[in-house]
Design a protein around this motif. Structure first.
Motif, PDB file in Angstrom:
ATOM      1  N   ILE A  98     -18.234  45.519 -53.680  1.00 43.47           N
ATOM      2  CA  ILE A  98     -17.492  46.760 -53.439  1.00 43.47           C
ATOM      3  C   ILE A  98     -18.321  47.750 -52.623  1.00 43.47           C
ATOM      4  O   ILE A  98     -17.823  48.372 -51.684  1.00 43.47           O
ATOM      5  CB  ILE A  98     -17.037  47.397 -54.775  1.00 43.47           C
ATOM      6  CG1 ILE A  98     -16.037  46.484 -55.480  1.00 43.47           C
ATOM      7  CG2 ILE A  98     -16.438  48.773 -54.545  1.00 43.47           C
ATOM      8  CD1 ILE A  98     -15.809  46.829 -56.950  1.00 43.47           C
ATOM      9  N   VAL A  99     -19.593  47.913 -52.987  1.00 48.45           N
ATOM     10  CA  VAL A  99     -20.461  48.847 -52.260  1.00 48.45           C
ATOM     11  C   VAL A  99     -20.628  48.397 -50.816  1.00 48.45           C
ATOM     12  O   VAL A  99     -20.562  49.211 -49.888  1.00 48.45           O
ATOM     13  CB  VAL A  99     -21.832  49.004 -52.958  1.00 48.45           C
ATOM     14  CG1 VAL A  99     -22.848  49.686 -52.060  1.00 48.45           C
ATOM     15  CG2 VAL A  99     -21.668  49.778 -54.258  1.00 48.45           C
ATOM     16  N   GLU A 100     -20.811  47.104 -50.618  1.00 42.63           N
ATOM     17  CA  GLU A 100     -20.949  46.568 -49.263  1.00 42.63           C
ATOM     18  C   GLU A 100     -19.691  46.897 -48.441  1.00 42.63           C
ATOM     19  O   GLU A 100     -19.788  47.351 -47.307  1.00 42.63           O
ATOM     20  CB  GLU A 100     -21.164  45.063 -49.346  1.00 42.63           C
ATOM     21  CG  GLU A 100     -21.684  44.446 -48.084  1.00 42.63           C
ATOM     22  CD  GLU A 100     -22.084  42.997 -48.300  1.00 42.63           C
ATOM     23  OE1 GLU A 100     -21.518  42.144 -47.592  1.00 42.63           O
ATOM     24  OE2 GLU A 100     -22.931  42.725 -49.170  1.00 42.63           O
ATOM     25  N   ARG A 101     -18.536  46.689 -49.046  1.00 43.62           N
ATOM     26  CA  ARG A 101     -17.268  46.938 -48.352  1.00 43.62           C
ATOM     27  C   ARG A 101     -17.037  48.445 -48.138  1.00 43.62           C
ATOM     28  O   ARG A 101     -16.605  48.874 -47.073  1.00 43.62           O
ATOM     29  CB  ARG A 101     -16.129  46.343 -49.172  1.00 43.62           C
ATOM     30  CG  ARG A 101     -14.760  46.498 -48.543  1.00 43.62           C
ATOM     31  CD  ARG A 101     -13.675  45.878 -49.408  1.00 43.62           C
ATOM     32  NE  ARG A 101     -13.524  46.656 -50.638  1.00 43.62           N
ATOM     33  CZ  ARG A 101     -13.334  46.128 -51.840  1.00 43.62           C
ATOM     34  NH1 ARG A 101     -13.272  44.830 -52.009  1.00 43.62           N
ATOM     35  NH2 ARG A 101     -13.194  46.901 -52.895  1.00 43.62           N
ATOM     36  N   THR A 102     -17.340  49.247 -49.135  1.00 43.61           N
ATOM     37  CA  THR A 102     -17.040  50.674 -49.090  1.00 43.61           C
ATOM     38  C   THR A 102     -18.034  51.470 -48.257  1.00 43.61           C
ATOM     39  O   THR A 102     -17.642  52.353 -47.492  1.00 43.61           O
ATOM     40  CB  THR A 102     -17.007  51.254 -50.528  1.00 43.61           C
ATOM     41  OG1 THR A 102     -16.078  50.498 -51.303  1.00 43.61           O
ATOM     42  CG2 THR A 102     -16.600  52.715 -50.538  1.00 43.61           C
ATOM     43  N   PHE A 103     -19.318  51.154 -48.426  1.00 40.18           N
ATOM     44  CA  PHE A 103     -20.357  51.970 -47.800  1.00 40.18           C
ATOM     45  C   PHE A 103     -21.073  51.279 -46.642  1.00 40.18           C
ATOM     46  O   PHE A 103     -21.825  51.911 -45.905  1.00 40.18           O
ATOM     47  CB  PHE A 103     -21.386  52.418 -48.850  1.00 40.18           C
ATOM     48  CG  PHE A 103     -20.794  53.299 -49.919  1.00 40.18           C
ATOM     49  CD1 PHE A 103     -20.488  54.627 -49.673  1.00 40.18           C
ATOM     50  CD2 PHE A 103     -20.538  52.806 -51.186  1.00 40.18           C
ATOM     51  CE1 PHE A 103     -19.946  55.444 -50.658  1.00 40.18           C
ATOM     52  CE2 PHE A 103     -19.998  53.605 -52.188  1.00 40.18           C
ATOM     53  CZ  PHE A 103     -19.696  54.930 -51.913  1.00 40.18           C
ATOM     54  N   GLY A 104     -20.887  49.979 -46.486  1.00 43.78           N
ATOM     55  CA  GLY A 104     -21.422  49.281 -45.321  1.00 43.78           C
ATOM     56  C   GLY A 104     -22.897  48.918 -45.384  1.00 43.78           C
ATOM     57  O   GLY A 104     -23.550  48.817 -44.344  1.00 43.78           O
ATOM     58  N   PHE A 105     -23.451  48.729 -46.560  1.00 49.98           N
ATOM     59  CA  PHE A 105     -24.826  48.228 -46.664  1.00 49.98           C
ATOM     60  C   PHE A 105     -24.926  47.275 -47.841  1.00 49.98           C
ATOM     61  O   PHE A 105     -24.077  47.278 -48.726  1.00 49.98           O
ATOM     62  CB  PHE A 105     -25.845  49.379 -46.806  1.00 49.98           C
ATOM     63  CG  PHE A 105     -25.785  50.103 -48.119  1.00 49.98           C
ATOM     64  CD1 PHE A 105     -26.522  49.655 -49.211  1.00 49.98           C
ATOM     65  CD2 PHE A 105     -25.006  51.234 -48.265  1.00 49.98           C
ATOM     66  CE1 PHE A 105     -26.464  50.320 -50.419  1.00 49.98           C
ATOM     67  CE2 PHE A 105     -24.947  51.909 -49.480  1.00 49.98           C
ATOM     68  CZ  PHE A 105     -25.680  51.443 -50.552  1.00 49.98           C
ATOM     69  N   LYS A 106     -25.959  46.453 -47.830  1.00 54.57           N
ATOM     70  CA  LYS A 106     -26.170  45.484 -48.900  1.00 54.57           C
ATOM     71  C   LYS A 106     -27.109  46.075 -49.955  1.00 54.57           C
ATOM     72  O   LYS A 106     -28.108  46.685 -49.627  1.00 54.57           O
ATOM     73  CB  LYS A 106     -26.785  44.197 -48.344  1.00 54.57           C
ATOM     74  CG  LYS A 106     -25.861  43.418 -47.438  1.00 54.57           C
ATOM     75  CD  LYS A 106     -26.506  42.096 -47.072  1.00 54.57           C
ATOM     76  CE  LYS A 106     -25.689  41.308 -46.097  1.00 54.57           C
ATOM     77  NZ  LYS A 106     -24.393  40.880 -46.564  1.00 54.57           N
ATOM     78  N   ILE A 107     -26.758  45.862 -51.218  1.00 54.07           N
ATOM     79  CA  ILE A 107     -27.633  46.264 -52.318  1.00 54.07           C
ATOM     80  C   ILE A 107     -28.680  45.181 -52.502  1.00 54.07           C
ATOM     81  O   ILE A 107     -28.360  44.003 -52.557  1.00 54.07           O
ATOM     82  CB  ILE A 107     -26.825  46.428 -53.628  1.00 54.07           C
ATOM     83  CG1 ILE A 107     -25.934  47.663 -53.538  1.00 54.07           C
ATOM     84  CG2 ILE A 107     -27.758  46.518 -54.830  1.00 54.07           C
ATOM     85  CD1 ILE A 107     -25.109  47.910 -54.783  1.00 54.07           C
ATOM     86  N   LYS A 108     -29.926  45.613 -52.596  1.00 53.38           N
ATOM     87  CA  LYS A 108     -31.019  44.681 -52.895  1.00 53.38           C
ATOM     88  C   LYS A 108     -31.369  44.863 -54.369  1.00 53.38           C
ATOM     89  O   LYS A 108     -31.765  45.954 -54.776  1.00 53.38           O
ATOM     90  CB  LYS A 108     -32.228  44.988 -52.015  1.00 53.38           C
ATOM     91  CG  LYS A 108     -31.941  44.776 -50.542  1.00 53.38           C
ATOM     92  CD  LYS A 108     -33.140  45.123 -49.698  1.00 53.38           C
ATOM     93  CE  LYS A 108     -32.780  44.943 -48.239  1.00 53.38           C
ATOM     94  NZ  LYS A 108     -33.655  45.699 -47.366  1.00 53.38           N
TER      95      LYS A 108
END
Length: 82
Positions: free
Chosen positions: A48-58
């Motif tokens: 969801i974060v990748e889709r919504t905010f455009g970055f990958k969580i590490k």
């Protein structure tokens, strides 16, 4: 993106996608203990974060993230890196 907008988007996906009760969502709410985020939810949050905010969580960057406020701080810091 302003902090308030980040908080609104996070709150919206917690309610809509993860079916968290709105009354559990507060800045000082603990993600695991208060909101009930488990490891399977975390996988969904990453997508969801990748889709919504455009970055990958590490995952290694999430060690200090305990509360909802910490999580919004993390997102804000990543958006500032762009």
């Amino acid at each position: 993106m302003e902090r308030k907008e980040i908080e609104e988007k996070v709150k919206a996906f917690l309610i809509d996608e993860l079916e968290v009760d709105e009354e559990k969502i507060a800045p000082d709410a603990l993600l695991k203990e208060d909101i009930g985020i488990d490891s399977l939810d975390f996988v969904d949050i990453v997508v969801i974060v990748e889709r919504t905010f455009g970055f990958k969580i590490k995952p290694e960057e999430m060690g200090g993230v305990k509360t909802l406020s910490d999580f919004c701080d993390y997102i804000q810091s990543k958006l500032g890196d762009k």
